[in-house]
Enzyme design. Structure first.
Site, PDB file in Angstrom:
ATOM      1  N   LYS A  50       0.882  -1.172   0.000  1.00 58.66           N
ATOM      2  CA  LYS A  50       0.000   0.000   0.000  1.00 58.66           C
ATOM      3  C   LYS A  50       0.917   1.218   0.000  1.00 58.66           C
ATOM      4  CE  LYS A  50      -2.035   3.210   1.749  1.00 58.66           C
ATOM      5  NZ  LYS A  50      -1.847   4.468   0.993  1.00 58.66           N
TER       6      LYS A  50
ATOM      7  N   GLY B 188       5.838   4.951   8.998  1.00 58.95           N
ATOM      8  CA  GLY B 188       4.986   6.125   8.910  1.00 58.95           C
ATOM      9  C   GLY B 188       4.860   6.792  10.266  1.00 58.95           C
TER      10      GLY B 188
ATOM     11  N   CYS C  79      13.192  10.497   8.296  1.00 58.08           N
ATOM     12  CA  CYS C  79      12.790  10.044   9.640  1.00 58.08           C
ATOM     13  C   CYS C  79      13.904  10.242  10.654  1.00 58.08           C
ATOM     14  CB  CYS C  79      12.354   8.587   9.591  1.00 58.08           C
ATOM     15  SG  CYS C  79      13.606   7.510   8.909  1.00 58.08           S
TER      16      CYS C  79
ATOM     17  N   GLU D 159       7.942   1.199  12.114  1.00 56.66           N
ATOM     18  CA  GLU D 159       9.059   2.165  12.064  1.00 56.66           C
ATOM     19  C   GLU D 159       8.415   3.533  12.048  1.00 56.66           C
ATOM     20  OE1 GLU D 159      12.107   1.356  12.230  1.00 56.66           O
ATOM     21  OE2 GLU D 159      12.166  -0.730  11.578  1.00 56.66           O
TER      22      GLU D 159
ATOM     23  N   GLU E 223       7.554  15.889  16.345  1.00 52.93           N
ATOM     24  CA  GLU E 223       8.232  15.787  15.050  1.00 52.93           C
ATOM     25  C   GLU E 223       7.576  16.733  14.042  1.00 52.93           C
ATOM     26  OE1 GLU E 223       7.385  12.275  12.726  1.00 52.93           O
ATOM     27  OE2 GLU E 223       9.495  12.101  12.206  1.00 52.93           O
TER      28      GLU E 223
HETATM   29  P1  NAD Z   1       1.472   8.421   7.618  1.00 52.67           P
HETATM   30  O1  NAD Z   1       1.479   7.604   8.859  1.00 52.67           O
HETATM   31  O2  NAD Z   1       0.442   9.476   7.474  1.00 52.67           O
HETATM   32  O3  NAD Z   1       1.284   7.471   6.356  1.00 52.67           O
HETATM   33  C1  NAD Z   1       2.095   6.335   6.168  1.00 52.67           C
HETATM   34  C2  NAD Z   1       1.345   5.330   5.334  1.00 52.67           C
HETATM   35  O4  NAD Z   1       0.214   4.893   6.082  1.00 52.67           O
HETATM   36  C3  NAD Z   1       0.808   5.879   4.016  1.00 52.67           C
HETATM   37  O5  NAD Z   1       0.938   4.908   3.019  1.00 52.67           O
HETATM   38  C4  NAD Z   1      -0.643   6.144   4.331  1.00 52.67           C
HETATM   39  O6  NAD Z   1      -1.478   6.073   3.204  1.00 52.67           O
HETATM   40  C5  NAD Z   1      -0.951   4.992   5.279  1.00 52.67           C
HETATM   41  N1  NAD Z   1      -2.113   5.231   6.143  1.00 52.67           N
HETATM   42  C6  NAD Z   1      -2.676   6.413   6.486  1.00 52.67           C
HETATM   43  N2  NAD Z   1      -3.760   6.197   7.276  1.00 52.67           N
HETATM   44  C7  NAD Z   1      -3.861   4.863   7.457  1.00 52.67           C
HETATM   45  C8  NAD Z   1      -4.758   4.026   8.186  1.00 52.67           C
HETATM   46  N3  NAD Z   1      -5.768   4.533   8.867  1.00 52.67           N
HETATM   47  N4  NAD Z   1      -4.539   2.695   8.164  1.00 52.67           N
HETATM   48  C9  NAD Z   1      -3.495   2.168   7.481  1.00 52.67           C
HETATM   49  N5  NAD Z   1      -2.636   2.903   6.749  1.00 52.67           N
HETATM   50  C10 NAD Z   1      -2.814   4.242   6.731  1.00 52.67           C
HETATM   51  O7  NAD Z   1       2.945   8.982   7.457  1.00 52.67           O
HETATM   52  P2  NAD Z   1       3.523   9.912   6.301  1.00 52.67           P
HETATM   53  O8  NAD Z   1       2.972  11.277   6.510  1.00 52.67           O
HETATM   54  O9  NAD Z   1       3.346   9.255   4.973  1.00 52.67           O
HETATM   55  O10 NAD Z   1       5.093   9.854   6.634  1.00 52.67           O
HETATM   56  C11 NAD Z   1       5.662  10.640   7.608  1.00 52.67           C
HETATM   57  C12 NAD Z   1       5.918   9.842   8.861  1.00 52.67           C
HETATM   58  O11 NAD Z   1       6.667   8.676   8.571  1.00 52.67           O
HETATM   59  C13 NAD Z   1       6.749  10.619   9.848  1.00 52.67           C
HETATM   60  O12 NAD Z   1       6.255  10.452  11.145  1.00 52.67           O
HETATM   61  C14 NAD Z   1       8.122   9.983   9.723  1.00 52.67           C
HETATM   62  O13 NAD Z   1       8.963  10.117  10.808  1.00 52.67           O
HETATM   63  C15 NAD Z   1       7.775   8.562   9.472  1.00 52.67           C
HETATM   64  N6  NAD Z   1       8.908   7.854   8.859  1.00 52.67           N
HETATM   65  C16 NAD Z   1       9.608   6.940   9.613  1.00 52.67           C
HETATM   66  C17 NAD Z   1      10.693   6.264   9.074  1.00 52.67           C
HETATM   67  C18 NAD Z   1      11.468   5.221   9.870  1.00 52.67           C
HETATM   68  O14 NAD Z   1      12.224   4.456   9.271  1.00 52.67           O
HETATM   69  N7  NAD Z   1      11.303   5.142  11.162  1.00 52.67           N
HETATM   70  C19 NAD Z   1      11.067   6.523   7.753  1.00 52.67           C
HETATM   71  C20 NAD Z   1      10.355   7.476   7.022  1.00 52.67           C
HETATM   72  C21 NAD Z   1       9.263   8.123   7.591  1.00 52.67           C
END
Ligand code: NAD
Length: 496
Positions: free
Chosen positions: A189, A242, A300, A265, A399
């Protein structure tokens, strides 16, 4: 590295409408719905993706399960999986220019970074797990003579992969490659604002010889498709990168459905600690500026909390401001840009909200602070630095995921450790010092999955990445990542 000419040709390529990728072929969403893809480079639409729903997720999971049961991938010799994945790595390398430019049009990362961090890194990751998979053995337990205890490593079944928009291909590969190498079938996804490169990856995988149904991609909104994947009764595990709030939801989905395992993560608020005896303050300042401002801070592990020892504070801040001023923000598809666009207009608004609150809470703005290049129609933000940040401020606790740095000063090592660990997060960190003992003490004292010493970022596929505390659990990268995608089975055999 790609040439400016090649970039300028590829940036004009018509993308059109992209479907889901299920059972080895492109297909429309059942309801025919689409989402417009807008580029943060200029705010203009340039493609559309299928807006999948729960029925589409079910189609993908059914296809993955069927492929898993059939066994042409899951029960194939690891050497066969290695051959196909190696071919996929080669194809990704062959399409590196196309993938890099497509990804930048989608999420705005500067091409210099995207080129290496996205397709090239993904190819390296796929090759790493391809090479590893036929070198991993099961175990024979130390038992009495009259029994034989065998420990088999088995694939899990169907793995759901959910990734964010900052580096969808790199992070996707960190999960897809070990999951596939271990014999699982996968449903991805992608993030709704940056799905295009993962769709192309699935097509390349098909060309490489991956059997139909082994790798599926369902695009669409997170709250719809992501939720459906998280709640699906026939998904055995979810590997997620995410935000914290979505991570929490995935744990709930698991509890409400089939107790699928969930690996998270999540975000960070990583401390970057500069001691007075840093080997080279100027170099530390340059790397620290890159460590928060590249990809507009949408990394991240970004070093978003800078802690500087009081005795070198003024000198270091002069160097940091000079390094920040030198960063050229602009069109991410121009090779001379050091920093590209913020991924979306919404994310830019969110970043500006942080700036407003930091100012209202009494932090002192010393660089940037606003939107720039608005005339392009794109989402660009000046690298932003706040001083006099205190632990109570939102900027120290939450963050941003944008180009906003909060700076604090400290006097002693104990104070640096206390500040560094005063956070609910524990993803990454850095320590700058010439003293080996200080370095080792800090590595032990900081609660984080990664501690850099005299550098920031850049760790390769050979070492794990992941967090402690509310930065999540489970590790991507390295041989340890394979543990997430395999189960242990015991055979206890009486020898009579
Ligand atoms: P997000 O959590 O909004 O989205 C991540 C993914 O989850 C997307 O594909 C989104 O469509 C999906 N998603 C959204 N709502 C959902 C739900 N209700 N159920 C299941 N899936 C759902 O995050 P973002 O805005 O895309 O990314 C930013 C975040 O990701 C930041 O917090 C960042 O720190 C984190 N991040 C962490 C790492 C790591 O390795 N730890 C790496 C990159 C980004």
């Amino acid at each position: 590295m790609i040439s400016q000419n090649a970039i300028d040709t590829l940036r004009k390529v018509e993308i059109g409408a992209r479907g889901l990728f299920i059972d080895g072929a492109q297909t429309d969403a059942m309801k025919g719905a689409k989402l417009t893809v807008t580029s943060p480079i200029d705010g203009r639409p340039f493609a559309s993706i299928a807006d999948g729903n729960a029925v589409d997720v079910d189609r993908a999971v059914t296809s993955a399960r069927k492929a898993f049961e059939k066994g042409s991938w899951s029960r194939a010799a690891p050497a066969f999986r290695k051959k196909v994945l190696t071919k996929l790595a080669e194809l990704v390398e062959k399409h590196v220019d196309e993938l890099a430019v497509l990804g930048v049009r989608d999420n705005g990362t500067e091409i210099g970074m995207a080129y290496k961090a996205e397709p090239l890194s993904a190819a390296g990751t796929i090759r790493y797990y391809a090479e590893a998979i036929d070198k991993i053995y099961g175990e024979i337990a130390p038992t009495a003579d009259n029994v034989l205890g065998l420990i088999h490593k088995e694939s899990l079944g169907v793995v759901g992969v959910i990734v964010p928009w900052n580096f969808p291909l790199m992070i996707g590969a960190w999960k897809i490659a070990p999951a596939l190498a271990a014999g699982n079938c996968v449903v991805v996804k992608p993030p709704e604002i940056a799905s295009l490169t993962l769709l192309l990856l699935a097509e390349l995988a098909s060309v490489a010889g991956l059997p139909a149904g082994v790798l599926n991609v369902v695009t669409g909104r997170g709250a719809v498709t992501g939720e459906a994947l998280g709640l699906h009764m026939d998904v055995d595990a979810i590997a997620f990168t995410g935000s914290g709030p979505v991570g929490r939801r995935l744990l709930e989905y698991s509890a409400r459905s089939n107790l699928k395992r969930v690996f998270l993560e999540l975000g960070g608020k990583s401390p970057n600690i500069v001691f007075a005896d840093a080997p080279d303050l100027k170099q530390a300042a340059v790397v620290s500026a890159n460590g928060i401002f590249r990809n507009s801070g949408q990394v991240c592990v970004a070093g978003s909390r800078l802690l500087v020892q009081a005795s070198v504070y003024d000198r270091f801040m002069d160097e940091l401001l000079a390094a920040t001023t030198r960063l050229k923000v602009g069109d991410p598809l121009n090779l001379t840009s050091d920093v590209g666009a913020v991924s979306s207009a919404e994310q830019l608004d969110k970043n500006l909200g942080f700036v407003e609150r930091a100012t209202a809470e009494g932090a002192r703005l010393v660089s940037g602070g606003g939107r720039i290049l608005a005339e392009t129609g794109g989402s660009y933000m000046a690298p932003t630095i706040f001083e006099n940040v205190t632990q109570e401020m939102q900027l120290a606790r939450e963050e941003v995921f944008g180009p906003v740095l909060g700076v604090m000063r400290f006097k002693t090592e104990e104070e640096a450790v206390r500040l560094a660990n005063s956070t609910v997060y524990g993803l990454a960190s850095a320590v700058w010092t010439s003293n080996l003992s200080t370095a080792h003490r800090m590595v032990r004292a900081i609660n984080a999955g990664v501690v850099h010493v005299n550098t920031y970022g850049g760790a390769d596929i050979t070492v794990p990445l992941g967090g402690v505390k509310q930065s999540g659990f489970g590790r991507d990268k390295s041989m340890h990542a394979l543990d997430k995608y395999t189960d242990l089975k015991t055979a206890w055999i009486s020898l009579g």
